[in-house]
Design an enzyme around this catalytic site. Structure first.
Site, short mmCIF file in Angstrom:
data_model
loop_
_atom_site.label_atom_id
_atom_site.label_comp_id
_atom_site.label_asym_id
_atom_site.label_seq_id
_atom_site.Cartn_x
_atom_site.Cartn_y
_atom_site.Cartn_z
N ASN A 85 0.94 -1.29 -0.01
CA ASN A 85 -0.09 0.11 0.04
C ASN A 85 0.81 1.27 -0.14
O ASN A 85 2.06 1.22 -0.11
CB ASN A 85 -1.00 -0.07 1.14
CG ASN A 85 -2.47 0.58 0.98
OD1 ASN A 85 -2.34 1.58 0.03
ND2 ASN A 85 -3.38 0.15 1.31
N HIS A 115 23.28 1.00 11.90
CA HIS A 115 24.70 1.58 11.90
C HIS A 115 25.21 1.17 13.45
O HIS A 115 24.61 0.68 14.31
CB HIS A 115 24.02 3.41 12.46
CG HIS A 115 23.36 3.85 11.31
ND1 HIS A 115 24.33 4.54 10.52
CD2 HIS A 115 22.21 3.85 11.00
CE1 HIS A 115 23.45 4.94 9.36
NE2 HIS A 115 21.96 4.74 9.80
N GLY A 142 -0.63 -1.99 8.80
CA GLY A 142 -0.21 -0.33 8.52
C GLY A 142 0.65 0.12 9.73
O GLY A 142 0.49 0.07 10.52
N THR A 165 11.59 -6.48 16.04
CA THR A 165 12.99 -6.32 16.32
C THR A 165 13.46 -7.76 16.34
O THR A 165 14.93 -7.93 16.42
CB THR A 165 13.08 -5.93 17.83
OG1 THR A 165 12.60 -6.84 18.98
CG2 THR A 165 12.56 -4.39 17.96
N ARG A 180 5.61 -8.64 20.16
CA ARG A 180 5.49 -9.92 20.87
C ARG A 180 4.25 -10.90 20.26
O ARG A 180 3.29 -10.33 19.96
CB ARG A 180 5.54 -9.83 22.22
CG ARG A 180 6.32 -8.87 22.69
CD ARG A 180 6.93 -9.32 24.12
NE ARG A 180 8.00 -8.90 24.72
CZ ARG A 180 9.22 -8.34 24.67
NH1 ARG A 180 9.69 -8.83 23.46
NH2 ARG A 180 9.91 -7.51 25.11
#
Length: 183
Positions: A85, A115, A142, A165, A180
């Protein structure tokens, strides 16, 4: 023989994105993004052709609604019948593989760019990356953010606004920041 900055980038090593070769490729990518993001009047087949000329691979039936943003484009592979989208951002210093039959909501961000945590190394301008892999039939809600190095298994769902993550198992539903597995 020493590796070029591009070779370092593509192998996940620390590299300088400010090198002339990568700057030239980013400039060419900006021109492509301008063409793509101004293609809303074109038929979906013509937009698909623009994707095919720029991405590593793009399956049949892929739809990416402009505006769309990426670093290079040549590190992106998208499987057949995937829908992305409006306002997606893919930082593709390393491969981003998106499977077939995926649904990617508006404003999703997928990052391979990273980084150094060490302040002194970061001050030198060095950066690196880790690839991202998204399986088949995945739904990214979204505003989801997928961080460098993450693999999302087939048939998984990432809730809207979630920050992923770590890897997501096949078939799992993940939500939150950090994301989670739900219940």
């Amino acid at each position: 023989m020493a590796l070029s900055e591009k070779q370092k980038m593509l192998t996940g090593q620390l590299y300088h994105a400010s090198c002339p070769q990568l700057q030239k490729e980013q400039a060419a990518n900006k021109q492509w993004m301008h063409r793509y993001n101004n293609s809303v009047e074109l038929l979906s087949q013509a937009r698909h052709g623009l994707l095919a000329e720029h991405f590593a691979s793009v399956g049949e039936g892929v739809v990416i609604r402009p505006p769309f943003y990426c670093d290079y484009g040549y590190n992106i592979s998208v499987g057949a019948n995937t829908f992305i989208n409006f306002n997606c951002v893919i930082l593709d210093v390393l491969p981003v593989r998106i499977g077939a039959d995926c649904q990617i909501g508006p404003a999703v961000q997928i990052y391979t760019a990273d980084h150094p945590l060490d302040l002194e190394v970061r001050r030198t301008g060095l950066e690196s990356g880790r690839p991202v892999s998204i399986g088949n039939n995945v739904w990214l809600g979204g505003g989801a953010i997928i961080l460098p190095g993450v693999t999302i298994g087939d048939n998984a769902v990432v809730g809207a606004g979630s920050v992923v993550t770590r890897d997501v198992p096949a078939g799992a539903v993940v939500v939150g920041n950090p994301a989670r597995v739900k219940g």
